[in-house]
Design an enzyme around this catalytic site. Structure first.
Site, PDB file in Angstrom:
ATOM      1  N   GLN A  56     -37.602 -37.743 -75.494  1.00 50.21           N
ATOM      2  CA  GLN A  56     -36.611 -38.233 -76.515  1.00 50.21           C
ATOM      3  C   GLN A  56     -37.237 -37.547 -77.994  1.00 50.21           C
ATOM      4  O   GLN A  56     -38.524 -37.484 -78.460  1.00 50.21           O
ATOM      5  CB  GLN A  56     -36.782 -39.523 -76.449  1.00 50.21           C
ATOM      6  CG  GLN A  56     -36.075 -40.292 -75.266  1.00 50.21           C
ATOM      7  CD  GLN A  56     -34.588 -39.823 -74.936  1.00 50.21           C
ATOM      8  OE1 GLN A  56     -34.544 -39.520 -73.833  1.00 50.21           O
ATOM      9  NE2 GLN A  56     -33.804 -39.873 -75.971  1.00 50.21           N
ATOM     10  N   LYS A  57     -36.182 -37.224 -78.949  1.00 49.20           N
ATOM     11  CA  LYS A  57     -36.583 -36.705 -80.080  1.00 49.20           C
ATOM     12  C   LYS A  57     -37.581 -37.677 -81.010  1.00 49.20           C
ATOM     13  O   LYS A  57     -38.455 -37.084 -81.633  1.00 49.20           O
ATOM     14  CB  LYS A  57     -35.221 -36.793 -80.942  1.00 49.20           C
ATOM     15  CG  LYS A  57     -35.254 -35.650 -82.003  1.00 49.20           C
ATOM     16  CD  LYS A  57     -34.012 -35.786 -83.056  1.00 49.20           C
ATOM     17  CE  LYS A  57     -33.053 -34.698 -82.904  1.00 49.20           C
ATOM     18  NZ  LYS A  57     -31.849 -34.668 -83.244  1.00 49.20           N
TER      19      LYS A  57
END
Lengths: 169, 363
Positions: free
Chosen positions: A54-55
């Site tokens: 995830q970012k």
């Protein structure tokens, strides 16, 4: 051997690790943090570090770079829209000095999904030919869903790391 | 690594004596490398633990925990001091705290191979709490930059650097445009519903060969997806209602505002959603990232044959996971302010959709 698995979220990193290890892949939540798996592969013991994509947590990747023998970059072949993100993150990763000696396996995952571009097309988009010539790398299409291609990819990676260690010492 | 020789000994593979010798020497090198790593981490450990000889002999959870809590205490006190720090020194003070937190993070990463997973999780959580506190202090104590002039300058800088990089590395610039060209070509090819306003869009996957499907750039539309697909991508939706049958792989939602989603899937990731309700059935924990004002409730969709579709997708059972949401922007024990359970009296009832009617078939 120490292997680091990275790639954008939703690319299938955890599923690949569990599939290789022969575990159930039907219920896997997005990785919040990381998983470490020690598996015996051929004659080697692999420590596989599966780090969430995830970012928000990509900035943590750098904490796992040290002493990485093999780098596995996982791509969701069906996610055309984010291939540019994928290229950018990979480019950043390959600039990292601590990973400069690591063999690079690029797994083009989800090849079983109809309409996904083939590994050659994706290699073109990622501009892999422009990579540093000293890098050992290999691109393999796979499906964590069916298991296809996974062993081929890891066979290459393990052999490449092993042969580099021959030369090195 | 330690059991490599064991594995080798039990291997039945017939080996050429030469190869065998070579192989053994490589295994030796591998275990040497491993030993060096261990020694290094021990050395690091004993450096800081020199006062207590018992913990210097092996990397132990106890010695990690004492180092960790010492560092945490010192960071805590530095954080507390921030309010008393001379404003001129403040930025460097906060920077040094940030560096200490990074060091702590590194310590966890280096130690994680021998730590129980609970300790890893809880120390990572501590670190993220520290970061949050630091961030709060940062925004509270350091005045916002004045944008008007600087912004222009930096934009010029950026433009200049872009043109610089074009001049110095034409290869890179080329590759970027090639990739974009390539992308737009492929995106056109992939099946989906795109760029509509105020329409009802129906797509039936039954008997189709579609694997992944994209729903993007819709405003004020109703989308009905009947049957099942492997992967669903949702991108930039505003004021839409999306009703979807089972997705056997994953759903990725990026950018949704004032929408309602009713969907079932093995995995769901939600990015950049605002003021949106999700009625979900999902085998794993749904996650949100960069989202606010999102609410969750159980799946409530019905169409002819949905029972069978759900069963085939192994989504016939309610797992209760619709309420087990992980917020990647809120890694702490207390409930995230970004999402909530949708109160029962505000939920829509069972949604019945059908193939027929005023729908427009997607391509």
């Amino acid at each position: 051997m120490r292997m680091l698995m990275v790639g954008l979220d939703n690319s299938g990193k955890t599923t690949i690790v569990l599939k290789i290890n022969g575990e159930d892949t039907s219920v896997i939540s997005p990785t919040l943090g990381f998983n470490i798996k020690t598996i015996t592969y051929q004659k080697y013991t692999l420590n596989i570090w599966d780090v969430g994509g995830q970012k928000t947590i990509r900035s943590y990747w750098r904490n796992y770079f040290e002493q990485t023998d093999g780098l596995v970059w996982v791509v969701d072949s069906s996610d055309l829209r984010r291939l540019d993100d994928c290229k950018m993150e990979l480019d950043n990763l390959l600039k990292e000095e601590r990973l400069s000696g690591a063999s690079l396996l690029i797994l083009e995952n989800k090849q079983d999904i109809k309409g996904a571009p083939n590994p050659e097309e994706i290699a073109k988009v990622l501009n892999l030919e422009a990579m540093d010539k000293t890098r050992h790398w290999q691109i393999v299409g796979c499906s964590a869903y069916t298991g296809e291609g996974l062993l081929e990819g890891f066979d290459w990676l393990v052999q490449d790391v092993a042969s580099r260690i021959y030369v090195l010492d | 690594m330690e059991n490599e020789e064991e594995v080798l000994a039990t291997s039945n593979e017939p080996l050429d004596p030469n190869l065998h010798k070579k192989h053994i020497s490589m295994i030796e090198r591998l275990s040497n490398r491993h030993q060096i790593r261990l020694d290094n981490s021990l050395a690091r450990q004993s450096e800081s633990d020199s006062s207590s000889s018992s913990t210097a002999t092996a990397p132990t959870t106890a010695s990690f925990l004492s180092r960790f809590s010492d560092s945490k205490r010192s960071i805590d006190s530095q954080l507390a001091q921030s309010r008393l720090t001379d404003p001129a020194q403040l930025r460097s003070h906060l920077d040094s705290i940030s560096a200490s937190i990074s060091d702590l993070e590194k310590l966890v990463a280096e130690s994680s191979y021998f730590l129980p997973s609970y300790e890893v999780r809880s120390s990572l959580k501590t670190i993220s709490d520290l970061k949050q506190t630091l961030e709060n202090l940062n925004s509270e104590l350091i005045p916002k930059k004045k944008f008007s002039f600087k912004n222009k300058a930096s934009k010029q800088d950026r433009d200049r650097s872009v043109s610089d990089s074009k001049q110095t590395a034409p290869g890179n610039a080329d590759s970027f445009s090639v990739s974009l060209e390539k992308l737009s070509f492929q995106v056109r090819d992939s099946p989906g519903l795109r760029n509509k306003n105020g329409e009802t869009l129906v797509k039936n996957f039954k008997g189709s060969e579609i694997g992944e499907f994209t729903v993007s750039d819709l405003d004020s539309c109703e989308v009905r997806l009947i049957g099942s697909v492997r992967a669903l991508f949702v991108h930039r939706l505003k004021n839409c209602r999306v009703y979807a049958g089972p997705v056997t792989g994953s759903i990725l939602i990026e950018g949704a505002e004032d929408c309602v989603f009713v969907m079932a899937s093995h995995q769901i990731r939600i990015h950049n959603a605002k003021g949106t309700d999700f009625y979900l059935r999902v085998r794993s924990r749904p996650i949100i990232e960069d989202s606010t004002g999102v609410r969750f409730a159980p799946y409530c969709l019905s169409y002819e044959g949905i029972e069978e579709d759900l069963r085939e997708a192994s989504l016939d059972e309610e797992t209760g996971n619709w309420g087990n949401v992980d917020d990647f922007k809120w890694l702490r024990a207390v409930q995230s302010p970004n999402w909530a359970v949708l109160p029962e009296n505000e939920r829509v009832g069972m949604v019945q959709i059908s193939n027929s009617g005023d729908g427009i078939e997607g391509n």
